[in-house]
Enzyme design. Structure first.
Site, PDB file in Angstrom:
ATOM      1  N   SER A  45       6.772  -5.839  -3.090  1.00 55.78           N
ATOM      2  CA  SER A  45       7.118  -4.495  -3.591  1.00 55.78           C
ATOM      3  C   SER A  45       7.995  -4.625  -4.833  1.00 55.78           C
ATOM      4  O   SER A  45       8.144  -3.664  -5.595  1.00 55.78           O
ATOM      5  CB  SER A  45       7.855  -3.693  -2.512  1.00 55.78           C
ATOM      6  OG  SER A  45       8.930  -4.452  -1.981  1.00 55.78           O
ATOM      7  N   GLU A 114      -0.435 -11.072   4.185  1.00 53.26           N
ATOM      8  CA  GLU A 114      -1.226  -9.883   4.490  1.00 53.26           C
ATOM      9  C   GLU A 114      -2.606 -10.300   4.979  1.00 53.26           C
ATOM     10  O   GLU A 114      -3.173 -11.278   4.493  1.00 53.26           O
ATOM     11  CB  GLU A 114      -1.389  -9.013   3.231  1.00 53.26           C
ATOM     12  CG  GLU A 114      -0.110  -8.352   2.795  1.00 53.26           C
ATOM     13  CD  GLU A 114      -0.333  -7.332   1.674  1.00 53.26           C
ATOM     14  OE1 GLU A 114      -1.488  -7.029   1.330  1.00 53.26           O
ATOM     15  OE2 GLU A 114       0.691  -6.849   1.144  1.00 53.26           O
ATOM     16  N   GLU A 181       2.077  -1.776   8.982  1.00 48.70           N
ATOM     17  CA  GLU A 181       2.474  -0.767   7.989  1.00 48.70           C
ATOM     18  C   GLU A 181       1.506   0.415   7.992  1.00 48.70           C
ATOM     19  O   GLU A 181       0.273   0.214   7.955  1.00 48.70           O
ATOM     20  CB  GLU A 181       2.506  -1.412   6.592  1.00 48.70           C
ATOM     21  CG  GLU A 181       2.847  -0.417   5.483  1.00 48.70           C
ATOM     22  CD  GLU A 181       3.153  -1.056   4.133  1.00 48.70           C
ATOM     23  OE1 GLU A 181       3.148  -2.302   4.025  1.00 48.70           O
ATOM     24  OE2 GLU A 181       3.398  -0.289   3.184  1.00 48.70           O
TER      25      GLU A 181
END
Ligand code: KIV
Length: 265
Positions: A45, A114, A181
């Site tokens: 991020s 991920e 998420e």
């Protein structure tokens, strides 16, 4: 002394909630650690909140290594988790190991990857060679273009089942933590039941073993409209230190996230 993976697993085993925030530099690392945060994530991020991009895709392994070293220098006791950025883990397990090793040398104690079952062999390769892995399912921002935007995942039953099977495959491959998420709360609850690992939620459920937010989001600094799961703790408190202390207290007591921060099916 720095918390270890054993300490984090023990918190999960005794039902103590884990408070995690993203962090990118040494000054924030010191403040967040003193406010009682257990884990700091050097998230990709940083591509959006530090570098000003509109996705995490431009972030490089060198960027994450640099910020990981900054966070490590500014802290003494928090557990440090670093993100494998786009392109660094979607390669061979051997190449992924080399990239992950760069983050471990910079001060990470675990890497976050991920993806679902397609990453299982890579997770197994890393874990069997001494690199602990946190797997990240649900909304995986590095796939933003494939997902057509930063959208809630797992809303229909086929997608929900896929995410549950992914989580089981990742646990079987040796992942030590499961981060989920932006998924419906009911799916997040099912995921918490489906695995024995510590679970970390963001836009998921208060049932998770712990929670994470992007620090700049909870401080109201994002240049975008914050997602539903962000509670602007700074507005309730007025100082960074008080906002982070309140976040830690609300996570530890299970009051955050409330239903207003979670998604329906
Ligand atoms: O990059 C990041 O900050 C993350 C969190 C949103 C979980 O992956």
């Amino acid at each position: 002394m720095r918390k270890s993976l054993l300490d984090i697993s023990a918190m999960h085993a005794r039902g103590e909630k884990i408070a995690m925030l993203t962090c990118y530099d040494s000054s924030f690392a010191r403040v967040l650690e003193q406010a009682g945060v257990d884990m700091l994530l050097i998230g990709d991020s940083l591509g959006m909140v530090v570098q000003g991009h509109d996705s995490p895709i431009p972030v490089s392994i060198g960027d994450i290594a640099y910020h990981t070293a900054c966070v490590a220098r500014g802290s003494e006791s928090v557990f440090i988790l670093a993100d494998m950025p786009f392109g660094s883990s979607q390669v061979t397990p051997q190449e992924t190991f080399r990239n992950a090793a760069e983050l471990m040398r910079a001060g990470a104690q675990m890497v976050k990857i991920e993806g679902g079952r397609e990453m299982a062999a890579t997770v197994e390769f890393l874990v069997s060679r001494g690199i602990p892995v946190c797997s990240h399912v649900g909304l995986t921002p590095q796939s933003v273009h494939q997902m057509g935007g930063f959208k809630v995942q797992g809303r229909d039953s086929a997608a929900a089942e896929r995410i549950i099977e992914d989580a089981k495959a990742l646990e079987a491959s040796g992942a030590s933590i499961l981060l989920m998420e932006a998924i419906p709360r009911s799916l997040a609850d099912r995921l918490c039941d489906a695995v024995k690992l510590p679970t970390i939620g963001i836009g998921a459920s208060a049932r998770c073993s712990g929670q994470v937010l992007v620090i700049y989001d909870m401080l109201g600094l994002g240049a975008y409209i914050p997602p539903r799961f962000v509670r602007p703790f700074i507005q309730e408190t007025g100082s960074i230190e008080a906002a982070v202390k309140l976040y830690v207290a609300e996570v530890k007591s299970g009051r955050f996230p409330g239903p207003e921060h979670c998604y329906g099916s």
